[in-house]
Design a protein around this motif. Structure first.
Motif, PDB file in Angstrom:
ATOM      1  N   THR A  19     -22.891 -86.616 -43.343  1.00  0.00           N
ATOM      2  CA  THR A  19     -21.898 -87.565 -43.828  1.00  0.00           C
ATOM      3  C   THR A  19     -20.778 -87.684 -42.800  1.00  0.00           C
ATOM      4  O   THR A  19     -20.258 -86.671 -42.329  1.00  0.00           O
ATOM      5  CB  THR A  19     -21.324 -87.089 -45.179  1.00  0.00           C
ATOM      6  N   VAL A  20     -20.484 -88.909 -42.420  1.00  0.00           N
ATOM      7  CA  VAL A  20     -19.404 -89.168 -41.463  1.00  0.00           C
ATOM      8  C   VAL A  20     -18.473 -90.225 -42.054  1.00  0.00           C
ATOM      9  O   VAL A  20     -18.802 -90.867 -43.064  1.00  0.00           O
ATOM     10  CB  VAL A  20     -19.956 -89.667 -40.099  1.00  0.00           C
ATOM     11  N   ALA A  21     -17.301 -90.381 -41.434  1.00  0.00           N
ATOM     12  CA  ALA A  21     -16.347 -91.386 -41.921  1.00  0.00           C
ATOM     13  C   ALA A  21     -16.939 -92.786 -41.784  1.00  0.00           C
ATOM     14  O   ALA A  21     -17.680 -93.061 -40.833  1.00  0.00           O
ATOM     15  CB  ALA A  21     -15.059 -91.283 -41.116  1.00  0.00           C
ATOM     16  N   ASP A  22     -16.630 -93.647 -42.746  1.00  0.00           N
ATOM     17  CA  ASP A  22     -17.072 -95.042 -42.635  1.00  0.00           C
ATOM     18  C   ASP A  22     -16.466 -95.655 -41.378  1.00  0.00           C
ATOM     19  O   ASP A  22     -15.336 -95.337 -41.014  1.00  0.00           O
ATOM     20  CB  ASP A  22     -16.585 -95.850 -43.851  1.00  0.00           C
ATOM     21  N   PRO A  23     -17.231 -96.543 -40.699  1.00  0.00           N
ATOM     22  CA  PRO A  23     -16.644 -97.211 -39.525  1.00  0.00           C
ATOM     23  C   PRO A  23     -15.492 -98.120 -39.949  1.00  0.00           C
ATOM     24  O   PRO A  23     -15.542 -98.732 -41.022  1.00  0.00           O
ATOM     25  CB  PRO A  23     -17.814 -98.027 -38.967  1.00  0.00           C
ATOM     26  N   ARG A  24     -14.482 -98.162 -39.098  1.00  0.00           N
ATOM     27  CA  ARG A  24     -13.355 -99.064 -39.362  1.00  0.00           C
ATOM     28  C   ARG A  24     -13.399-100.198 -38.349  1.00  0.00           C
ATOM     29  O   ARG A  24     -13.176 -99.983 -37.164  1.00  0.00           O
ATOM     30  CB  ARG A  24     -12.026 -98.310 -39.265  1.00  0.00           C
ATOM     31  N   PRO A  25     -13.711-101.430 -38.806  1.00  0.00           N
ATOM     32  CA  PRO A  25     -13.842-102.548 -37.865  1.00  0.00           C
ATOM     33  C   PRO A  25     -12.534-102.800 -37.128  1.00  0.00           C
ATOM     34  O   PRO A  25     -11.463-102.797 -37.742  1.00  0.00           O
ATOM     35  CB  PRO A  25     -14.194-103.738 -38.763  1.00  0.00           C
ATOM     36  N   GLY A  26     -12.619-102.990 -35.799  1.00  0.00           N
ATOM     37  CA  GLY A  26     -11.460-103.364 -35.006  1.00  0.00           C
ATOM     38  C   GLY A  26     -11.210-104.865 -35.124  1.00  0.00           C
ATOM     39  O   GLY A  26     -11.911-105.561 -35.870  1.00  0.00           O
ATOM     40  N   PRO A  27     -10.226-105.371 -34.371  1.00  0.00           N
ATOM     41  CA  PRO A  27      -9.946-106.812 -34.399  1.00  0.00           C
ATOM     42  C   PRO A  27     -11.182-107.620 -34.021  1.00  0.00           C
ATOM     43  O   PRO A  27     -11.869-107.282 -33.057  1.00  0.00           O
ATOM     44  CB  PRO A  27      -8.848-106.977 -33.336  1.00  0.00           C
ATOM     45  N   VAL A  84     -28.043-108.805 -35.878  1.00  0.00           N
ATOM     46  CA  VAL A  84     -26.994-108.594 -34.884  1.00  0.00           C
ATOM     47  C   VAL A  84     -27.552-108.672 -33.453  1.00  0.00           C
ATOM     48  O   VAL A  84     -28.527-107.985 -33.126  1.00  0.00           O
ATOM     49  CB  VAL A  84     -26.322-107.219 -35.095  1.00  0.00           C
ATOM     50  N   TYR A  85     -26.923-109.512 -32.623  1.00  0.00           N
ATOM     51  CA  TYR A  85     -27.220-109.547 -31.175  1.00  0.00           C
ATOM     52  C   TYR A  85     -26.811-108.194 -30.600  1.00  0.00           C
ATOM     53  O   TYR A  85     -25.668-107.768 -30.757  1.00  0.00           O
ATOM     54  CB  TYR A  85     -26.435-110.689 -30.529  1.00  0.00           C
ATOM     55  N   PRO A  86     -27.745-107.505 -29.937  1.00  0.00           N
ATOM     56  CA  PRO A  86     -27.470-106.106 -29.570  1.00  0.00           C
ATOM     57  C   PRO A  86     -26.625-105.909 -28.318  1.00  0.00           C
ATOM     58  O   PRO A  86     -26.259-104.770 -28.011  1.00  0.00           O
ATOM     59  CB  PRO A  86     -28.873-105.510 -29.373  1.00  0.00           C
ATOM     60  N   GLY A  87     -26.287-106.967 -27.588  1.00  0.00           N
ATOM     61  CA  GLY A  87     -25.482-106.825 -26.373  1.00  0.00           C
ATOM     62  C   GLY A  87     -23.998-106.761 -26.700  1.00  0.00           C
ATOM     63  O   GLY A  87     -23.509-107.521 -27.536  1.00  0.00           O
ATOM     64  N   ILE A  88     -23.294-105.846 -26.038  1.00  0.00           N
ATOM     65  CA  ILE A  88     -21.848-105.761 -26.201  1.00  0.00           C
ATOM     66  C   ILE A  88     -21.233-106.298 -24.915  1.00  0.00           C
ATOM     67  O   ILE A  88     -21.445-105.727 -23.834  1.00  0.00           O
ATOM     68  CB  ILE A  88     -21.402-104.298 -26.441  1.00  0.00           C
ATOM     69  N   PRO A 125     -18.952-106.715 -33.334  1.00  0.00           N
ATOM     70  CA  PRO A 125     -18.154-107.918 -33.078  1.00  0.00           C
ATOM     71  C   PRO A 125     -18.703-109.096 -33.882  1.00  0.00           C
ATOM     72  O   PRO A 125     -19.930-109.283 -33.955  1.00  0.00           O
ATOM     73  CB  PRO A 125     -18.324-108.156 -31.578  1.00  0.00           C
ATOM     74  N   GLU A 126     -17.823-109.881 -34.457  1.00  0.00           N
ATOM     75  CA  GLU A 126     -18.273-111.031 -35.255  1.00  0.00           C
ATOM     76  C   GLU A 126     -19.100-112.002 -34.411  1.00  0.00           C
ATOM     77  O   GLU A 126     -20.021-112.644 -34.925  1.00  0.00           O
ATOM     78  CB  GLU A 126     -17.057-111.754 -35.859  1.00  0.00           C
ATOM     79  N   THR A 127     -18.779-112.091 -33.105  1.00  0.00           N
ATOM     80  CA  THR A 127     -19.522-113.003 -32.221  1.00  0.00           C
ATOM     81  C   THR A 127     -21.004-112.636 -32.136  1.00  0.00           C
ATOM     82  O   THR A 127     -21.819-113.451 -31.718  1.00  0.00           O
ATOM     83  CB  THR A 127     -18.960-112.956 -30.787  1.00  0.00           C
ATOM     84  N   ASN A 128     -21.349-111.417 -32.502  1.00  0.00           N
ATOM     85  CA  ASN A 128     -22.735-110.949 -32.382  1.00  0.00           C
ATOM     86  C   ASN A 128     -23.572-111.222 -33.636  1.00  0.00           C
ATOM     87  O   ASN A 128     -24.747-110.891 -33.664  1.00  0.00           O
ATOM     88  CB  ASN A 128     -22.755-109.439 -32.111  1.00  0.00           C
TER      89      ASN A 128
END
Ligand SMILES: [Zn+2]
Length: 337
Positions: A19-27, A84-88, A125-128
Motif C-alpha cells: 500500500t502506497v500513498a495515492d498519486p497527487r496529480p500535478g498541474p 494513455v499515450y505512454p510518452g512523457i 498529463p492530460e495531453t496524454n
C-alpha cells in the motif's frame, strides 16, 4: 492505494505488492483509475537495473482506465474510459512543436521516468489522454499502446507502401504482432519470422502471407526466393543482434531497415559495403508521436485494430507475469489491479 512496487533492482521478487500513498496529480495532470496495464520488456530492464530509476518505483507504460475526477481543463469527465499515450514530453521544444514528441530531448516513458500503471491509480498529463472505445475490453486496451505505437512509428519511418514487401522479425512478440497487422492493412506483403512453429497459423490470421522460422541460415535466400530475387523493401526488427545480419542480407536494393529494439543483444559486427553499394537505409524507431497515437486510437474505435492478449493476471501476480515474459507466449501479458 495498492500497487506493485519495485524496491530495488533484481529478480522478479524485487517487486512487492503493498500500500502506497495515492498519486497527487500535478498541474495539467489527470488521475486515472487503472483497469488494466501490460508487461513490456522495458519493465524487465528497469527491474533488473539496466535502466536506472528513482526507487521505490511503480512500473507500467501501458495504461487504460477511468478518470477518477474531471480533468483540469474540464474536457474529460470523471468516469471517462481512457487510454494513455505512454510518452512523457515537454510540449515546448522545437521537436514537440513540430509534432515529433518522440524526438523531444527530455522524452520519458510512463512507468520509467514517472510512476506507471502497476497500481490502482496513476497521475498522467492530460495531453496524454485519449478516449478508449466503449466496446473494447480493458485487457485488449492495455495490450495496445506501446506495441502498436512502436510498430506504426517504425512503418512510418520506413515509409512502407502498398505493394511492398516487409520482413518482420520477432513476429510472435507484441511489437511483431502489431507490425504484421498494421503492415498488412497498408496493403504490404508481410513475411513474418518467428521462433515458435505453433504460432504460424495465428500469424497468418494477423496478416502474414509467409512465415519463416528464426535461426535458419538460409533465411535471406528464402526471402529473395519469395520475392523473385528482389528482397524485402523494409525490415522491422525488434530483436537486434540475433537477426541483424540476416535482416540486412534479406533487404532489396534501396531497402530500409527499421530497428525498434534489441531484445537479443545490442552489439553487432556490421558489413558496411552493402550499405552503400545496395543503398540501404538504417532507421531507428523509438516509441512514436502523439499524432500517430491519435490516428491509432481512431483505428481502434473503427475496429481495425485487434490487440493480441496472451493472458490476463491480477496485479498481485506481477512477479509471475515477469517470469512468463521469457517463456513462450503469443501477444501481451496483461495485469489488472
Ligand atoms: Zn519537447
Amino acid at each position: 492505494m495498492r500497487a506493485a512496487v519495485l524496491w530495488k533492482p533484481g529478480k522478479p521478487d524485487a517487486i512487492r505488492i503493498g500500500t502506497v500513498a495515492d498519486p497527487r496529480p500535478g498541474p495539467g495532470e489527470a488521475l486515472v483509475r487503472v483497469r488494466a496495464t501490460s508487461v513490456n520488456r522495458l519493465d524487465l530492464w528497469i527491474r533488473q537495473g539496466t535502466y536506472r530509476v528513482a526507487l521505490p518505483h511503480i512500473l507500467g507504460a501501458d495504461v487504460v482506465g477511468e478518470l477518477e475526477q474531471d480533468s483540469p481543463s474540464g474536457r474529460w469527465r470523471a468516469g471517462a474510459r481512457v487510454v494513455v499515450y505512454p510518452g512523457i514530453f515537454c510540449g515546448r521544444c522545437p521537436a514537440c512543436r513540430m509534432g515529433h514528441e518522440s524526438l523531444c530531448p527530455t522524452l520519458g516513458i510512463l512507468g520509467r521516468e514517472r510512476h506507471g500503471g502497476y497500481a490502482e491509480m496513476v497521475a498522467v498529463p492530460e495531453t496524454n489522454i485519449f478516449p478508449l472505445p466503449g466496446s473494447l475490453p480493458w485487457a485488449e486496451g492495455a495490450a495496445f499502446p506501446l506495441t502498436f505505437l512502436t510498430a506504426e512509428h517504425a512503418l512510418n519511418r520506413a515509409a512502407l507502401r502498398a505493394g511492398e514487401t516487409v520482413l518482420i522479425f520477432g513476429a510472435s512478440g507484441g511489437v511483431g504482432c502489431a507490425a504484421i497487422s498494421r503492415a498488412s492493412r497498408r496493403g504490404a506483403r508481410v513475411i513474418a519470422v518467428t521462433g515458435s512453429p505453433q504460432h504460424v497459423p495465428t500469424l497468418r490470421v494477423l496478416g502474414a502471407e509467409e512465415v519463416l522460422m528464426r535461426g535458419s541460415s538460409d533465411l535471406p535466400d528464402r526471402v529473395h526466393a519469395l520475392t523473385r530475387g528482389h528482397g524485402a523493401d523494409v525490415v522491422v526488427d525488434p530483436v537486434g543482434k540475433a537477426v541483424w545480419s540476416s535482416g540486412v542480407k534479406a533487404l532489396a536494393r534501396g531497402g530500409r531497415y527499421a530497428l525498434v529494439g534489441v531484445t537479443s543483444g545490442a552489439e553487432v559486427e556490421a558489413e558496411l559495403r552493402p550499405v552503400y553499394t545496395r543503398q540501404l537505409s538504417l532507421l531507428g524507431g523509438f516509441l512514436g508521436d502523439l499524432g500517430e497515437f491519435e490516428g491509432l486510437v481512431e483505428e481502434l474505435a473503427r475496429g481495425r485494430i485487434a490487440p493480441t492478449v496472451a493472458e490476463t493476471r491480477p496485479l498481485t501476480e506481477a512477479m509471475e507475469a515477469h517470469g512468463q515474459l521469457d517463456r513462450p507466449h503469443f501477444g501481451k501479458i496483461v495485469l489488472t489491479p
